[in-house]
Design a protein around this motif. Structure first.
Motif, PDB file in Angstrom:
ATOM      1  N   THR A   1       0.850  -1.215   0.046  1.00 16.84           N
ATOM      2  CA  THR A   1       0.034  -0.047   0.057  1.00 16.84           C
ATOM      3  C   THR A   1       0.816   1.092   0.001  1.00 16.84           C
ATOM      4  OG1 THR A   1      -1.506  -1.172   1.320  1.00 16.84           O
ATOM      5  CG2 THR A   1      -1.831   1.124   1.215  1.00 16.84           C
ATOM      6  N   TYR A   2       0.373   2.155  -0.692  1.00 13.92           N
ATOM      7  CA  TYR A   2       1.168   3.522  -0.863  1.00 13.92           C
ATOM      8  C   TYR A   2       0.927   4.305   0.361  1.00 13.92           C
ATOM      9  CZ  TYR A   2       2.927   2.640  -5.824  1.00 13.92           C
ATOM     10  OH  TYR A   2       3.450   2.258  -6.749  1.00 13.92           O
ATOM     11  N   PRO A   3       1.690   5.215   0.867  1.00 12.28           N
ATOM     12  CA  PRO A   3       1.228   6.120   2.070  1.00 12.28           C
ATOM     13  C   PRO A   3       0.384   7.103   1.202  1.00 12.28           C
ATOM     14  CG  PRO A   3       3.798   6.001   1.694  1.00 12.28           C
ATOM     15  CD  PRO A   3       3.137   4.855   0.778  1.00 12.28           C
ATOM     16  N   PRO A   4      -0.696   7.752   1.886  1.00 10.85           N
ATOM     17  CA  PRO A   4      -1.539   8.534   1.360  1.00 10.85           C
ATOM     18  C   PRO A   4      -0.960   9.699   0.894  1.00 10.85           C
ATOM     19  CG  PRO A   4      -2.222   7.558   3.822  1.00 10.85           C
ATOM     20  CD  PRO A   4      -0.905   7.151   3.376  1.00 10.85           C
ATOM     21  N   ASP A   5       0.301  10.272   1.543  1.00 13.06           N
ATOM     22  CA  ASP A   5       0.684  11.484   1.183  1.00 13.06           C
ATOM     23  C   ASP A   5       1.642  11.179   0.053  1.00 13.06           C
ATOM     24  OD1 ASP A   5       2.189  10.095   2.917  1.00 13.06           O
ATOM     25  OD2 ASP A   5       3.443  11.521   3.435  1.00 13.06           O
ATOM     26  N   ARG A   6       1.985  10.029  -0.410  1.00 17.57           N
ATOM     27  CA  ARG A   6       3.033   9.793  -1.625  1.00 17.57           C
ATOM     28  C   ARG A   6       2.261   8.991  -2.411  1.00 17.57           C
ATOM     29  NH1 ARG A   6       8.321   7.580   0.166  1.00 17.57           N
ATOM     30  NH2 ARG A   6       7.109   6.983   1.946  1.00 17.57           N
ATOM     31  N   PRO A   7       1.290   9.265  -3.202  1.00 19.53           N
ATOM     32  CA  PRO A   7       0.860   8.558  -4.137  1.00 19.53           C
ATOM     33  C   PRO A   7       1.917   8.105  -5.578  1.00 19.53           C
ATOM     34  CG  PRO A   7      -0.395  10.491  -4.363  1.00 19.53           C
ATOM     35  CD  PRO A   7       0.570  10.468  -3.190  1.00 19.53           C
ATOM     36  N   PRO A   8       1.483   7.439  -6.343  1.00 13.55           N
ATOM     37  CA  PRO A   8       2.558   7.044  -7.464  1.00 13.55           C
ATOM     38  C   PRO A   8       2.126   8.043  -8.458  1.00 13.55           C
ATOM     39  CG  PRO A   8       0.807   5.390  -7.485  1.00 13.55           C
ATOM     40  CD  PRO A   8       0.861   6.056  -6.147  1.00 13.55           C
ATOM     41  N   ALA A   9       3.225   8.423  -9.199  1.00 17.33           N
ATOM     42  CA  ALA A   9       3.076   9.801 -10.313  1.00 17.33           C
ATOM     43  C   ALA A   9       1.850   9.669 -11.234  1.00 17.33           C
ATOM     44  CB  ALA A   9       4.346   9.873 -11.199  1.00 17.33           C
ATOM     45  N   TRP A  10       1.323   8.402 -11.460  1.00 17.47           N
ATOM     46  CA  TRP A  10       0.069   8.444 -12.442  1.00 17.47           C
ATOM     47  C   TRP A  10      -1.155   8.717 -11.562  1.00 17.47           C
ATOM     48  CZ3 TRP A  10      -2.816   4.076 -11.100  1.00 17.47           C
ATOM     49  CH2 TRP A  10      -2.061   2.984 -10.768  1.00 17.47           C
ATOM     50  N   VAL A  11      -1.273   8.944 -10.294  1.00 17.07           N
ATOM     51  CA  VAL A  11      -2.492   9.218  -9.530  1.00 17.07           C
ATOM     52  C   VAL A  11      -2.219  10.734  -9.087  1.00 17.07           C
ATOM     53  CG1 VAL A  11      -3.935   8.645  -7.688  1.00 17.07           C
ATOM     54  CG2 VAL A  11      -2.872   6.653  -9.233  1.00 17.07           C
ATOM     55  N   THR A  12      -3.072  11.415  -9.222  1.00 10.30           N
ATOM     56  CA  THR A  12      -3.041  12.934  -8.583  1.00 10.30           C
ATOM     57  C   THR A  12      -4.238  13.020  -7.753  1.00 10.30           C
ATOM     58  OG1 THR A  12      -3.878  13.602 -10.744  1.00 10.30           O
ATOM     59  CG2 THR A  12      -1.362  14.229 -10.222  1.00 10.30           C
ATOM     60  N   ARG A  13      -4.112  13.657  -6.464  1.00 11.41           N
ATOM     61  CA  ARG A  13      -5.182  14.076  -5.881  1.00 11.41           C
ATOM     62  C   ARG A  13      -5.410  15.347  -5.375  1.00 11.41           C
ATOM     63  NH1 ARG A  13      -5.358   9.897  -0.894  1.00 11.41           N
ATOM     64  NH2 ARG A  13      -7.539  10.602  -1.080  1.00 11.41           N
ATOM     65  N   ASP A  14      -6.618  15.737  -5.479  1.00 10.15           N
ATOM     66  CA  ASP A  14      -6.998  17.212  -5.399  1.00 10.15           C
ATOM     67  C   ASP A  14      -7.994  17.302  -4.504  1.00 10.15           C
ATOM     68  OD1 ASP A  14      -7.020  19.873  -5.509  1.00 10.15           O
ATOM     69  OD2 ASP A  14      -7.986  19.975  -7.748  1.00 10.15           O
ATOM     70  N   GLY A  15      -8.226  17.453  -3.235  1.00 10.51           N
ATOM     71  CA  GLY A  15      -9.212  17.488  -2.414  1.00 10.51           C
ATOM     72  C   GLY A  15      -9.891  16.284  -2.716  1.00 10.51           C
ATOM     73  N   ASP A  16     -11.100  16.082  -2.909  1.00  9.80           N
ATOM     74  CA  ASP A  16     -12.031  14.881  -3.079  1.00  9.80           C
ATOM     75  C   ASP A  16     -12.126  14.387  -4.406  1.00  9.80           C
ATOM     76  OD1 ASP A  16     -13.466  16.907  -3.829  1.00  9.80           O
ATOM     77  OD2 ASP A  16     -15.099  16.897  -2.629  1.00  9.80           O
ATOM     78  N   ARG A  17     -11.131  14.740  -5.418  1.00 12.16           N
ATOM     79  CA  ARG A  17     -11.144  14.503  -6.558  1.00 12.16           C
ATOM     80  C   ARG A  17      -9.725  13.712  -6.798  1.00 12.16           C
ATOM     81  NH1 ARG A  17     -14.252  16.416 -10.735  1.00 12.16           N
ATOM     82  NH2 ARG A  17     -15.906  18.001  -9.972  1.00 12.16           N
ATOM     83  N   THR A  18      -9.780  12.285  -7.521  1.00 16.29           N
ATOM     84  CA  THR A  18      -8.662  11.655  -7.581  1.00 16.29           C
ATOM     85  C   THR A  18      -8.553  11.493  -9.111  1.00 16.29           C
ATOM     86  OG1 THR A  18      -9.093  10.823  -5.630  1.00 16.29           O
ATOM     87  CG2 THR A  18      -7.493   9.671  -7.029  1.00 16.29           C
ATOM     88  N   THR A  19      -7.658  11.886  -9.798  1.00 17.36           N
ATOM     89  CA  THR A  19      -7.244  11.626 -11.335  1.00 17.36           C
ATOM     90  C   THR A  19      -6.230  10.519 -11.520  1.00 17.36           C
ATOM     91  OG1 THR A  19      -7.861  13.951 -11.628  1.00 17.36           O
ATOM     92  CG2 THR A  19      -6.956  12.773 -13.412  1.00 17.36           C
ATOM     93  N   ILE A  20      -6.755   9.466 -12.262  1.00 16.42           N
ATOM     94  CA  ILE A  20      -6.147   8.378 -12.396  1.00 16.42           C
ATOM     95  C   ILE A  20      -5.640   8.357 -13.969  1.00 16.42           C
ATOM     96  CG2 ILE A  20      -5.677   5.794 -12.349  1.00 16.42           C
ATOM     97  CD1 ILE A  20      -8.001   6.213 -10.175  1.00 16.42           C
ATOM     98  N   ASP A  21      -4.421   8.533 -14.297  1.00 15.19           N
ATOM     99  CA  ASP A  21      -3.951   8.184 -15.651  1.00 15.19           C
ATOM    100  C   ASP A  21      -3.306   6.864 -16.058  1.00 15.19           C
ATOM    101  OD1 ASP A  21      -3.083   8.589 -18.112  1.00 15.19           O
ATOM    102  OD2 ASP A  21      -1.290   9.802 -17.653  1.00 15.19           O
ATOM    103  N   LEU A  22      -4.590   6.146 -16.940  1.00 14.94           N
ATOM    104  CA  LEU A  22      -4.075   4.801 -17.207  1.00 14.94           C
ATOM    105  C   LEU A  22      -3.216   4.645 -18.188  1.00 14.94           C
ATOM    106  CD1 LEU A  22      -7.582   3.102 -16.813  1.00 14.94           C
ATOM    107  CD2 LEU A  22      -5.718   3.008 -15.320  1.00 14.94           C
TER     108      LEU A  22
END
Lengths: 438, 285
Positions: A89-110
């Motif tokens: 499991t990735y730590p919540p504050d350090r997601p992988p580069a293809w996942v960006t989190r912005d408030g309650d929105r999470t963008t996943i680049d596949l």
């Protein structure tokens, strides 16, 4: 003259007829047997029993892994985990580069233009060439989508579930959770798990770069984290391989040590009493005939599972095999050498030591070393039954039915181990035996 | 330089002997050390210790014999009951020897210099055989059982693969000793590769091939019994069932032990006889 010609002719014709019979009869016999087996093994029924999805999972898992991005639709919490495992499991504050989190929105680049977004009330998936798919899970009404009734076959929709699989990844939406899987090539976290500070650093950075973990030198820390990798357990695997080789070594060498004196007792030219010879030979036959499988079961009852049981099972079975081979080799020794040593007034022990042993050493060594290699394989199999070594790890990994990358890893290790032992035993055989009588 | 005298030579010889003795002694010591430390490690890692278990070693055979003894009248029925399972085990061994032997034949011809159809691919076929040989049957069998479900077919394929590699190597060693003259003769009259192999090589190597294949058949019976134990059907599977049932079914276990032992010894003796005849026949000719 004509008589003999006619005789030869009939003889030749007979031979040809026999040859013809064999030439057609043998393949026909084999075919008939295979046809019988075809029915007896129920090959037609195999098609139904075969689970091709299992095969697909196995193959896919062995060269790739998936990362789960999961959103709990009740709490809105998002977690990112490799293979969905806690250890990955990735730590919540350090997601992988293809996942960006912005408030309650999470963008996943596949990748390949596929982008998935977790919005506060659902999911939006932009599929290139198809358009956006919007899904809203609701506790009361199941999963609501913007899709029409005419769906392509890569989208699977029911009242409470939406599943989309594209070349870039997989998405599944249910009332309780929204999950996105992205596939990557290779074996996940093979060197370092995510909690190690060395994860994501190249070999060059670790070896020559600045200190990554301030508490310890790079190489020491990296080795410790690699060796103690919580997902791949490199230290345990290495130990299991050692255990397997140990079983083979102890079993083979022990069997050779036990079988050598017994071989003398079973050899005609050393034991004149026929009764003893006969008895000891039947003992060899018995030890061989009972087979390693049964010995393993019997010994596991007395000693419990583990490498010692495996080693003893190999030892007992091979005592029978070696005893037979050694006694045959001893019956073929040249008596003149022994007489020569005897003529110098040597005592019995010296006669054996200098008259017999040098003659049988090449046979003895080459057989023992050959069996060392073959017993490495047997030790893997016995380990799988009695619980020890790499065989046990393999069966355990198979029983979980999900860590197929570990299964492939163990298979590769086993093959490498056997090939290494093959090479080693060949090398030793050549080294030790050249210069001897051959 | 002065010619060496007797004393020099003697000293030199004694030196050599002493050094040799030292090396042999060292090698022996290393060996003994390896054996004893290996034993200690194995003993340590085992669930039960060697010395604790040693006096229990006959407990289990005794239980089995005792239970079988009280139900002696059931034994013939058990023997008959498990015969089909034994037949399946033997069938697995026979088919895999047959299929593996045929595959090994092709592989060996493909990897022997002078006979190969595609000489450039010789190393490829050799490596393929090495890998097939190195794979323990259980590895392939377990994977195939997962995909195909339990039954004799996964075991057969697993054993056949290993057999192809093992026999292929032995066969290619036989091929290397084959006489090339019949091949040249056949080639001069325009025979194709298949014809050359069938008519030129096969008659020379068939007895040796057969002898190796029979030896392999013996080994494969044991292997197929073991694979049954991990779920591939046959007598090994029945044995596992009887064993996991534990006390109360030991009479069945005894019957299975007897059948398996009998089958192994029978095929051992049979193939031994045939092999001696094959090799003797070749010498006489």
């Amino acid at each position: 003259m004509t008589d003999t010609t006619a005789l030869i002719r009939t003889e030749a014709l007979g031979l040809i007829a026999r040859k013809r019979l064999i030439a057609f009869g043998l393949p026909a016999l084999i075919l008939a047997y295979l046809a019988y087996v075809f029915v007896a093994f129920d090959l037609p029924g195999l098609a139904e029993r075969a689970r091709l999805d299992n095969a697909r999972a196995l193959v896919a898992d062995s060269y790739s892994y998936k990362t789960h991005v999961t959103r709990d639709n009740r709490s809105g919490a998002v977690s990112i985990a490799i293979e969905g495992e806690r250890k990955g499991t990735y730590p919540p504050d350090r997601p992988p580069a293809w996942v960006t989190r912005d408030g309650d929105r999470t963008t996943i680049d596949l990748g390949r233009g596929h982008v998935v977004q977790f919005t506060p009330d659902g999911l939006r998936y932009d599929v290139p060439g198809f358009g956006p798919i919007i899904a809203t899970p609701s506790t009361a009404r199941g999963v609501i989508t913007n899709l029409g009734d005419d769906l392509p076959d890569w989208i699977n929709r029911s009242k409470n579930r939406l599943a989309i699989s594209t070349p870039a990844g997989r998405v599944s939406v249910t009332r309780n959770r929204t999950e996105v899987f992205r596939y990557f090539k290779g074996w996940e976290l093979f060197f370092f798990t995510l909690d190690s500070p060395y994860h994501g650093h190249s070999l060059r950075q670790v070896a020559f770069g600045p200190r990554i973990d301030p508490a310890r030198p790079n190489l020491v820390g990296a080795w410790a984290d690699f060796w103690g990798n919580a997902m791949w357990h490199h230290a345990d695997v290495a130990w299991a391989i050692f255990e397997t080789i140990l079983m083979a070594f102890l079993g083979t060498m022990g069997a050779a040590l036990v079988a050598l004196p017994l071989g003398f007792v079973a050899a005609r030219n050393f034991t004149p009493v026929a009764g003893i010879r006969f008895g000891i030979r039947r003992v060899f036959d018995f030890l061989r005939g009972v087979d390693a499988l049964i010995w393993t079961i019997v010994l596991a009852r007395a000693f419990g599972p583990g490498p010692l049981t495996g080693a003893l099972a190999i030892l007992i079975t091979d005592t029978g095999t070696f005893g037979k081979m050694f006694s045959e080799a001893l019956e073929n020794v040249d008596a003149r050498q022994i007489e020569g040593v005897q003529s110098t007034g040597a005592p019995l022990v010296s006669r054996y030591r200098f008259g017999v042993i040098p003659q049988i050493t090449p046979v003895l060594l080459s057989q023992t070393l050959y069996y060392l290699e073959s017993n490495t394989r047997s030790a893997t199999i016995i380990g799988a039954i009695t619980g020890g070594g790499i065989g046990l790890l393999l069966t355990q990994a198979m029983i979980t039915q999900k860590d197929w990358e570990e299964v492939s890893y163990y298979i590769i290790l086993i093959i490498a181990m056997v090939m290494l032992m093959d090479w080693l035993s060949g090398l030793l055989r050549r080294r030790l035996i050249t210069g001897a009588a051959r | 330089m002065a010619p060496p005298n007797g004393a020099d030579m003697r000293r030199h010889y004694m030196d050599l002997t002493r050094r040799r003795r030292l090396y042999s002694g060292l090698a022996l010591m290393v060996f003994v050390l390896l054996m004893s430390s290996g034993f200690v490690v194995a003993d340590d890692r085992n669930a039960g210790g060697f010395w604790d278990g040693l006096h229990n070693i006959f407990d289990f055979p005794y239980q089995v014999v005792a239970e079988a003894g009280t139900k002696l009248d059931l034994l013939p029925a058990h023997l008959v009951h498990f015969c089909p399972a034994l037949l399946e085990t033997v069938n697995i061994a026979a088919v895999s020897t047959l299929v593996g032997g045929l595959a090994g034949l092709v592989l060996s011809l493909m990897s022997t210099r002078g006979l190969a159809r595609f000489p450039r691919l010789i190393p490829l076929f050799r490596r393929a055989m090495d890998v097939m040989r190195a794979m323990p049957e259980i590895v392939i069998a377990l994977v195939l059982i997962f995909v195909m479900g339990g039954g004799p077919v996964p075991a057969m394929i697993a054993i056949a693969l290993h057999t192809a590699g093992a026999l292929g190597k032995l066969f290619s060693e036989v091929n290397e000793n084959a006489d090339m003259k019949p091949l040249e003769g056949l080639e001069s009259v325009g025979a194709g590769w298949m014809q050359r192999m069938m008519l030129g090589v096969m008659p020379q190597v068939a007895p040796n091939y057969l002898s190796y294949a029979l030896l392999r058949f013996e080994i494969n019976i044991r292997a197929s019994a073991i694979l049954g134990f991990v779920g591939a059907g046959g007598i090994g599977y029945e044995l596992k069932n009887a064993m996991s049932w534990g006390q109360g079914k030991f009479d069945e276990a005894a019957a299975i032990f007897l059948l398996l032992f009998g089958a192994i010894v029978l095929f051992d003796q049979l193939s031994g006889r045939v092999r001696t005849r094959l090799t003797r026949g070749r010498v006489a000719r």
